[in-house]
Design a protein around this motif. Structure first.
Motif, mmCIF file in Angstrom:
data_model
loop_
_atom_site.group_PDB
_atom_site.id
_atom_site.type_symbol
_atom_site.label_atom_id
_atom_site.label_comp_id
_atom_site.label_asym_id
_atom_site.label_seq_id
_atom_site.Cartn_x
_atom_site.Cartn_y
_atom_site.Cartn_z
ATOM 1 N N MET A 132 -35.035 36.452 60.265
ATOM 2 C CA MET A 132 -33.983 35.853 59.448
ATOM 3 C C MET A 132 -32.616 36.449 59.764
ATOM 4 O O MET A 132 -31.598 35.755 59.698
ATOM 5 C CB MET A 132 -34.307 36.007 57.963
ATOM 6 C CG MET A 132 -35.472 35.162 57.493
ATOM 7 S SD MET A 132 -35.528 34.926 55.697
ATOM 8 C CE MET A 132 -35.746 36.602 55.134
ATOM 9 N N ALA A 133 -32.586 37.717 60.120
ATOM 10 C CA ALA A 133 -31.304 38.394 60.332
ATOM 11 C C ALA A 133 -30.845 38.376 61.782
ATOM 12 O O ALA A 133 -29.799 38.946 62.108
ATOM 13 C CB ALA A 133 -31.413 39.839 59.853
ATOM 14 N N PHE A 134 -31.593 37.708 62.675
ATOM 15 C CA PHE A 134 -31.307 37.813 64.102
ATOM 16 C C PHE A 134 -29.914 37.295 64.460
ATOM 17 O O PHE A 134 -29.206 37.878 65.284
ATOM 18 C CB PHE A 134 -32.368 37.062 64.905
ATOM 19 C CG PHE A 134 -32.218 37.243 66.394
ATOM 20 C CD1 PHE A 134 -32.435 38.472 66.979
ATOM 21 C CD2 PHE A 134 -31.863 36.171 67.195
ATOM 22 C CE1 PHE A 134 -32.298 38.645 68.349
ATOM 23 C CE2 PHE A 134 -31.715 36.331 68.561
ATOM 24 C CZ PHE A 134 -31.942 37.575 69.140
ATOM 25 N N SER A 135 -29.504 36.187 63.847
ATOM 26 C CA SER A 135 -28.180 35.642 64.172
ATOM 27 C C SER A 135 -27.070 36.609 63.755
ATOM 28 O O SER A 135 -26.026 36.682 64.420
ATOM 29 C CB SER A 135 -27.974 34.294 63.477
ATOM 30 O OG SER A 135 -27.994 34.434 62.073
ATOM 31 N N LEU A 136 -27.285 37.352 62.669
ATOM 32 C CA LEU A 136 -26.297 38.336 62.245
ATOM 33 C C LEU A 136 -26.251 39.505 63.224
ATOM 34 O O LEU A 136 -25.197 40.103 63.455
ATOM 35 C CB LEU A 136 -26.619 38.839 60.837
ATOM 36 C CG LEU A 136 -26.694 37.771 59.740
ATOM 37 C CD1 LEU A 136 -26.954 38.421 58.391
ATOM 38 C CD2 LEU A 136 -25.428 36.936 59.696
ATOM 39 N N GLU A 144 -29.736 43.687 54.250
ATOM 40 C CA GLU A 144 -29.409 43.389 52.858
ATOM 41 C C GLU A 144 -29.308 41.884 52.655
ATOM 42 O O GLU A 144 -29.802 41.338 51.664
ATOM 43 C CB GLU A 144 -28.096 44.067 52.473
ATOM 44 C CG GLU A 144 -27.670 43.792 51.036
ATOM 45 C CD GLU A 144 -26.335 44.430 50.688
ATOM 46 O OE1 GLU A 144 -25.891 44.262 49.548
ATOM 47 O OE2 GLU A 144 -25.751 45.083 51.579
ATOM 48 N N ARG A 145 -28.665 41.225 53.600
ATOM 49 C CA ARG A 145 -28.537 39.765 53.505
ATOM 50 C C ARG A 145 -29.901 39.082 53.611
ATOM 51 O O ARG A 145 -30.191 38.130 52.883
ATOM 52 C CB ARG A 145 -27.597 39.269 54.614
ATOM 53 C CG ARG A 145 -27.348 37.773 54.595
ATOM 54 C CD ARG A 145 -26.673 37.365 53.309
ATOM 55 N NE ARG A 145 -26.487 35.919 53.278
ATOM 56 C CZ ARG A 145 -26.436 35.220 52.174
ATOM 57 N NH1 ARG A 145 -26.561 35.823 51.011
ATOM 58 N NH2 ARG A 145 -26.252 33.928 52.209
ATOM 59 N N ALA A 146 -30.755 39.585 54.504
ATOM 60 C CA ALA A 146 -32.100 39.021 54.638
ATOM 61 C C ALA A 146 -32.882 39.171 53.340
ATOM 62 O O ALA A 146 -33.613 38.262 52.922
ATOM 63 C CB ALA A 146 -32.840 39.688 55.792
#
Length: 402
Positions: A96-100, A112-114
């Motif tokens: 989920m966080a890969f693009s970030l 944290e966003r994930a």
């Protein structure tokens, strides 16, 4: 604010035109569904909005800004594909966080966003799992979460439920509907399944052969289809059709003669048809009744489909047409039975020789009702409506482009 506007959009491959001048306005926070048979151009149109297909001619605007020449990663959109496309060696949180990560966001902030997104999608217990340890529905939620972490202006869904079994599709429809109500984001969704279109959409766009046949709310398309194609495509089972002859045209409606010589009056506006003209009568299976006291037609049962709570009878009527009749689950009808069919003219539709619907005398009273206002998911404290212009605050992650 996130509006999408299409003006005279065309797409041509060499000498084959697949999108033929589409004009469409998608309002802020709308859930819009593109629906149509295979090859109608719905996925191509979605990919043009995403920037994955070039626009041959016409204008695409997002929030009033022309996007034709803007790269996909600069449009502020996020797309969820039919295939999950998850990295098998990464955990749910890492996927989920890969693009970030690609955008240079620190590990602490992207995790944290994930977690914030996982709370919305009820994925918190699964954050440390790999994709192989997830069910199909859970994988699809991770794919949606991967789009959600970027805080996109618009979500694009390309047949995201087609790989799921029937029970999971129903569950994911409920979750997507609740997610839209919770986020209040603009969503564009492509499907060939008209049941998905009816249950999810605020606005449905029906396409055929690269042309928009009709745009409207689910109930508008159901009760007031623009032509024979829309009438036959929206609704399950599909609408029944039979050829009729116009007997008379009055202010109260148009009277037609059915196969077998029975006549009924359909309350449509007195135009388009004159006495003697041929037309097509449409009636939905759920609007037909087996009624020996006042039959309009007689027919022979060819097939009986028993679904428990309801029964579908396939009945051959005079003239050779086959009608589908939806009746009670405890119907005693059997194959080769002769059954009396009652038709209520108020529930019928009339189409002129060109296939266009003759407008009903009155609009259906439910058309203005909001589609699904009661569905809601628990909101999190994560900021989901941040715009590009905002400066990131503590505990906030700026929206990333797809």
């Amino acid at each position: 604010m996130a509006t999408v506007t299409l003006r005279d959009i065309h797409k041509t491959y060499v000498d084959h035109e697949v999108i033929k001048g589409v004009d469409l306005d998608i309002n802020d926070q709308e859930f819009v569904v593109f629906v149509g048979p295979s090859g109608c151009g719905k996925s191509t149109l979605l990919r043009m909005i995403a920037g994955l297909e070039d626009i041959t001619s016409g204008d695409l605007l997002v929030d009033g800004d022309r996007m034709n020449d803007v790269p996909p990663d600069k449009r502020g959109l996020a797309m969820v594909f039919q295939t999950y496309a998850l990295y098998p060696h990464m955990t749910v949180a890492e996927n989920m966080a890969f693009s970030l990560r690609l955008a240079g966001v620190s590990k602490e902030r992207r995790m944290e966003r994930a977690r914030d997104v996982a709370r919305i999608l009820q994925l918190e217990p699964l954050l440390d799992r790999k994709p192989k340890a997830l069910s199909g529905g859970q994988r699809q939620r991770v794919a949606i979460g991967r789009a959600l972490v970027r805080n996109p202006k618009v979500f694009l869904f390309d047949e995201p439920l087609s790989n799921l079994d029937a029970a999971l599709r129903v569950q994911m429809r409920i979750e997507l509907s609740g997610l839209h109500e919770s986020l209040q984001s603009t969503m564009i969704y492509v499907t060939h399944d008209q049941v998905e279109a009816m249950t999810l959409a605020d606005k449905i766009v029906v396409l055929q052969g690269g042309v928009v046949e009709q745009v409207g709310s689910p109930l508008e398309l159901y009760h007031h289809p623009r032509n024979l194609f829309v009438a036959g495509f929206i609704g399950s089972p599909k609408m029944n059709f039979t050829s009729v002859q116009t007997v008379g045209v009055q202010d109260s409606g148009t009277t037609v003669r059915l196969p077998g010589d029975a006549t009924i009056t359909v309350p449509v506006q007195p135009r388009s048809l004159s006495a003697g003209d041929r037309a097509t009568l449409g009636i939905r299976p759920e609007h037909l009744r087996i009624d020996a006291s006042n039959p309009t037609l007689m027919g022979e049962v060819l097939v009986v489909e028993r679904l428990g709570g309801e029964t579908y009878l396939y009945v051959k009527i005079a003239g050779g047409d086959t009608f589908i009749v939806q009746t009670d689950g405890d119907s005693r009808a059997k194959v080769r039975d002769r059954v009396p069919i009652a038709i209520d003219g108020d529930l019928c539709h009339l189409f002129d020789p060109s296939g266009l619907a003759i407008p009903k005398a009155e609009r259906h009273h439910l058309i203005t009702v909001q589609h699904h206002p009661e569905v809601s998911l628990k909101q999190t404290e994560a900021p989901l409506k941040q715009t590009y212009e905002q400066q990131p605050q503590p505990n906030q992650i700026p929206r990333q482009a797809d």
